[in-house]
Design a protein around this motif. Sequence first.
Motif, PDB file in Angstrom:
ATOM      1  N   ALA A  87       0.619  -1.222   0.034  1.00 47.61           N
ATOM      2  CA  ALA A  87      -0.056   0.117  -0.084  1.00 47.61           C
ATOM      3  C   ALA A  87       0.930   1.370   0.094  1.00 47.61           C
ATOM      4  CB  ALA A  87      -0.933   0.065   0.967  1.00 47.61           C
ATOM      5  N   ALA A  88       1.851   1.170   0.662  1.00 44.42           N
ATOM      6  CA  ALA A  88       2.904   2.373   0.893  1.00 44.42           C
ATOM      7  C   ALA A  88       3.572   2.508  -0.387  1.00 44.42           C
ATOM      8  CB  ALA A  88       3.915   2.077   1.729  1.00 44.42           C
ATOM      9  N   GLU A  89       3.962   1.513  -1.007  1.00 50.35           N
ATOM     10  CA  GLU A  89       4.744   1.707  -2.775  1.00 50.35           C
ATOM     11  C   GLU A  89       3.462   2.187  -3.470  1.00 50.35           C
ATOM     12  OE1 GLU A  89       8.008  -1.817  -2.290  1.00 50.35           O
ATOM     13  OE2 GLU A  89       5.789  -2.482  -3.227  1.00 50.35           O
ATOM     14  N   THR A  90       2.313   1.731  -3.484  1.00 51.79           N
ATOM     15  CA  THR A  90       1.205   2.288  -4.279  1.00 51.79           C
ATOM     16  C   THR A  90       1.020   3.786  -3.981  1.00 51.79           C
ATOM     17  OG1 THR A  90       0.263  -0.116  -4.235  1.00 51.79           O
ATOM     18  CG2 THR A  90      -1.180   1.799  -5.013  1.00 51.79           C
ATOM     19  N   ALA A  91       0.760   3.952  -2.920  1.00 50.97           N
ATOM     20  CA  ALA A  91       0.661   5.671  -2.472  1.00 50.97           C
ATOM     21  C   ALA A  91       2.006   6.407  -3.070  1.00 50.97           C
ATOM     22  CB  ALA A  91       0.550   5.666  -0.861  1.00 50.97           C
ATOM     23  N   ALA A  92       2.954   5.896  -3.024  1.00 51.70           N
ATOM     24  CA  ALA A  92       4.177   6.647  -3.537  1.00 51.70           C
ATOM     25  C   ALA A  92       4.098   6.787  -5.134  1.00 51.70           C
ATOM     26  CB  ALA A  92       5.455   5.929  -3.082  1.00 51.70           C
ATOM     27  N   ARG A 151       5.437  19.414  -4.203  1.00 57.44           N
ATOM     28  CA  ARG A 151       5.212  18.791  -3.051  1.00 57.44           C
ATOM     29  C   ARG A 151       4.798  17.312  -3.091  1.00 57.44           C
ATOM     30  NH1 ARG A 151       7.757  22.069  -0.030  1.00 57.44           N
ATOM     31  NH2 ARG A 151       7.090  23.814  -0.034  1.00 57.44           N
ATOM     32  N   LEU A 152       3.929  16.876  -4.048  1.00 54.83           N
ATOM     33  CA  LEU A 152       3.492  15.543  -4.266  1.00 54.83           C
ATOM     34  C   LEU A 152       4.963  14.674  -4.638  1.00 54.83           C
ATOM     35  CD1 LEU A 152       0.196  16.003  -6.086  1.00 54.83           C
ATOM     36  CD2 LEU A 152       0.371  15.387  -4.128  1.00 54.83           C
ATOM     37  N   SER A 153       5.541  15.231  -5.478  1.00 58.37           N
ATOM     38  CA  SER A 153       6.917  14.579  -5.824  1.00 58.37           C
ATOM     39  C   SER A 153       7.836  14.334  -4.496  1.00 58.37           C
ATOM     40  CB  SER A 153       7.448  15.334  -6.747  1.00 58.37           C
ATOM     41  OG  SER A 153       8.765  14.526  -7.148  1.00 58.37           O
ATOM     42  N   GLN A 154       7.581  15.384  -3.751  1.00 57.38           N
ATOM     43  CA  GLN A 154       8.605  15.331  -2.508  1.00 57.38           C
ATOM     44  C   GLN A 154       8.109  14.266  -1.534  1.00 57.38           C
ATOM     45  OE1 GLN A 154       8.439  19.301  -1.356  1.00 57.38           O
ATOM     46  NE2 GLN A 154      10.264  20.160  -2.449  1.00 57.38           N
ATOM     47  N   LEU A 155       6.767  14.095  -1.404  1.00 55.19           N
ATOM     48  CA  LEU A 155       5.999  13.226  -0.579  1.00 55.19           C
ATOM     49  C   LEU A 155       6.190  12.003  -1.077  1.00 55.19           C
ATOM     50  CD1 LEU A 155       4.730  12.648   1.989  1.00 55.19           C
ATOM     51  CD2 LEU A 155       2.316  13.023   0.872  1.00 55.19           C
ATOM     52  N   GLY A 156       6.182  11.726  -2.253  1.00 57.73           N
ATOM     53  CA  GLY A 156       6.657  10.428  -2.850  1.00 57.73           C
ATOM     54  C   GLY A 156       7.893   9.861  -2.666  1.00 57.73           C
ATOM     55  N   SER A 157       8.777  10.837  -2.897  1.00 56.03           N
ATOM     56  CA  SER A 157      10.101  10.561  -2.799  1.00 56.03           C
ATOM     57  C   SER A 157      10.401  10.029  -1.239  1.00 56.03           C
ATOM     58  CB  SER A 157      10.864  11.757  -3.083  1.00 56.03           C
ATOM     59  OG  SER A 157      11.035  12.004  -4.473  1.00 56.03           O
ATOM     60  N   LEU A 158       9.877  10.810  -0.339  1.00 58.36           N
ATOM     61  CA  LEU A 158      10.036  10.460   1.068  1.00 58.36           C
ATOM     62  C   LEU A 158       9.505   9.106   1.401  1.00 58.36           C
ATOM     63  CD1 LEU A 158       9.564  13.729   2.807  1.00 58.36           C
ATOM     64  CD2 LEU A 158      11.683  12.626   2.419  1.00 58.36           C
ATOM     65  N   ILE A 159       8.160   8.755   0.854  1.00 60.24           N
ATOM     66  CA  ILE A 159       7.864   7.410   1.217  1.00 60.24           C
ATOM     67  C   ILE A 159       8.725   6.367   0.595  1.00 60.24           C
ATOM     68  CG2 ILE A 159       5.813   6.180   0.873  1.00 60.24           C
ATOM     69  CD1 ILE A 159       4.144   8.342   0.858  1.00 60.24           C
ATOM     70  N   THR A 160       9.081   6.543  -0.737  1.00 59.44           N
ATOM     71  CA  THR A 160       9.825   5.685  -1.327  1.00 59.44           C
ATOM     72  C   THR A 160      11.323   5.322  -0.700  1.00 59.44           C
ATOM     73  OG1 THR A 160       8.922   6.271  -3.442  1.00 59.44           O
ATOM     74  CG2 THR A 160      10.886   4.986  -3.520  1.00 59.44           C
ATOM     75  N   ILE A 161      11.827   6.415  -0.282  1.00 56.49           N
ATOM     76  CA  ILE A 161      13.229   6.534   0.487  1.00 56.49           C
ATOM     77  C   ILE A 161      13.359   5.640   1.573  1.00 56.49           C
ATOM     78  CG2 ILE A 161      14.949   7.684   1.615  1.00 56.49           C
ATOM     79  CD1 ILE A 161      14.696   9.704  -0.774  1.00 56.49           C
ATOM     80  N   ILE A 211      17.832  -0.351  -4.497  1.00 53.61           N
ATOM     81  CA  ILE A 211      19.007   0.872  -4.821  1.00 53.61           C
ATOM     82  C   ILE A 211      18.582   1.920  -5.660  1.00 53.61           C
ATOM     83  CG2 ILE A 211      21.150   1.474  -4.894  1.00 53.61           C
ATOM     84  CD1 ILE A 211      21.843  -1.205  -3.378  1.00 53.61           C
ATOM     85  N   ASP A 212      18.469   1.246  -7.091  1.00 58.02           N
ATOM     86  CA  ASP A 212      18.012   2.208  -8.039  1.00 58.02           C
ATOM     87  C   ASP A 212      16.975   3.059  -7.836  1.00 58.02           C
ATOM     88  OD1 ASP A 212      20.352   0.929  -9.355  1.00 58.02           O
ATOM     89  OD2 ASP A 212      18.948  -0.394 -10.453  1.00 58.02           O
ATOM     90  N   LEU A 213      15.888   2.556  -7.189  1.00 60.26           N
ATOM     91  CA  LEU A 213      14.821   3.131  -7.024  1.00 60.26           C
ATOM     92  C   LEU A 213      14.984   4.432  -6.053  1.00 60.26           C
ATOM     93  CD1 LEU A 213      11.694   0.677  -7.373  1.00 60.26           C
ATOM     94  CD2 LEU A 213      12.462   2.216  -9.131  1.00 60.26           C
ATOM     95  N   VAL A 214      15.705   4.067  -5.122  1.00 58.92           N
ATOM     96  CA  VAL A 214      15.729   5.026  -4.166  1.00 58.92           C
ATOM     97  C   VAL A 214      16.803   6.086  -4.575  1.00 58.92           C
ATOM     98  CG1 VAL A 214      17.340   5.420  -1.840  1.00 58.92           C
ATOM     99  CG2 VAL A 214      15.276   3.577  -2.026  1.00 58.92           C
ATOM    100  N   SER A 215      17.557   5.728  -5.509  1.00 62.03           N
ATOM    101  CA  SER A 215      18.472   6.698  -6.090  1.00 62.03           C
ATOM    102  C   SER A 215      17.795   7.705  -6.989  1.00 62.03           C
ATOM    103  CB  SER A 215      19.570   6.124  -6.943  1.00 62.03           C
ATOM    104  OG  SER A 215      20.316   5.118  -6.202  1.00 62.03           O
ATOM    105  N   MET A 216      16.885   6.924  -7.744  1.00 57.45           N
ATOM    106  CA  MET A 216      16.081   8.223  -8.659  1.00 57.45           C
ATOM    107  C   MET A 216      15.103   8.809  -7.621  1.00 57.45           C
ATOM    108  SD  MET A 216      15.083   5.604 -11.717  1.00 57.45           S
ATOM    109  CE  MET A 216      14.117   6.545 -12.839  1.00 57.45           C
ATOM    110  N   ALA A 217      14.401   8.396  -6.484  1.00 56.99           N
ATOM    111  CA  ALA A 217      13.388   9.131  -5.867  1.00 56.99           C
ATOM    112  C   ALA A 217      14.283  10.212  -5.225  1.00 56.99           C
ATOM    113  CB  ALA A 217      12.993   8.186  -4.698  1.00 56.99           C
ATOM    114  N   GLY A 218      15.524   9.757  -4.695  1.00 53.79           N
ATOM    115  CA  GLY A 218      16.550  10.918  -4.135  1.00 53.79           C
ATOM    116  C   GLY A 218      16.851  12.077  -5.179  1.00 53.79           C
ATOM    117  N   LEU A 219      17.163  11.672  -6.331  1.00 52.49           N
ATOM    118  CA  LEU A 219      17.482  12.838  -7.297  1.00 52.49           C
ATOM    119  C   LEU A 219      16.239  13.541  -7.472  1.00 52.49           C
ATOM    120  CD1 LEU A 219      19.744  10.694  -9.743  1.00 52.49           C
ATOM    121  CD2 LEU A 219      20.485  12.658  -8.330  1.00 52.49           C
TER     122      LEU A 219
END
Length: 117
Positions: free
Chosen positions: A48-53, A65-75, A99-107
């Motif tokens: 559910a958390a991955e789907t929300a992100a 802000r939506l991008s930031q929130l999605g990034s934080l949930i993903t990270i 690691i790849d997804l966290v890197s993209m979310a962090g960027l």
Amino acid sequence: MILRYVANLKVAKELVNAAKPKLKNDQGLRDAFESFNLSPDLVRVVGAAETAAAVLFGLSIFSKRLSQLGSLITIVVLGVAIQKHFQAGHGKEGAQHAIDLVSMAGLSLADTLVSKN
């Protein structure tokens, strides 16, 4: 901005693909969670958390802000997954997708923090 949105859509697609079996409460994932010393009941929560992100990344064209929130949930969610893979001895190869997804979310997060728009 367009490049960030395209990257966000890529992350959203990957998150949805990763969340599908978790939302179906796949027995293999329940066993994997148990082997990571996590409650098997968390499988659906993580899905559910991955789907929300993913949804937040998809809607990120409307607000950074939506991008930031999605990034934080993903990270946070995938950060735990990375840690658990390393603890289980899977090494970098086992955690590479996360690691790849966290890197993209962090960027994406960094881009929203430094951009003025």
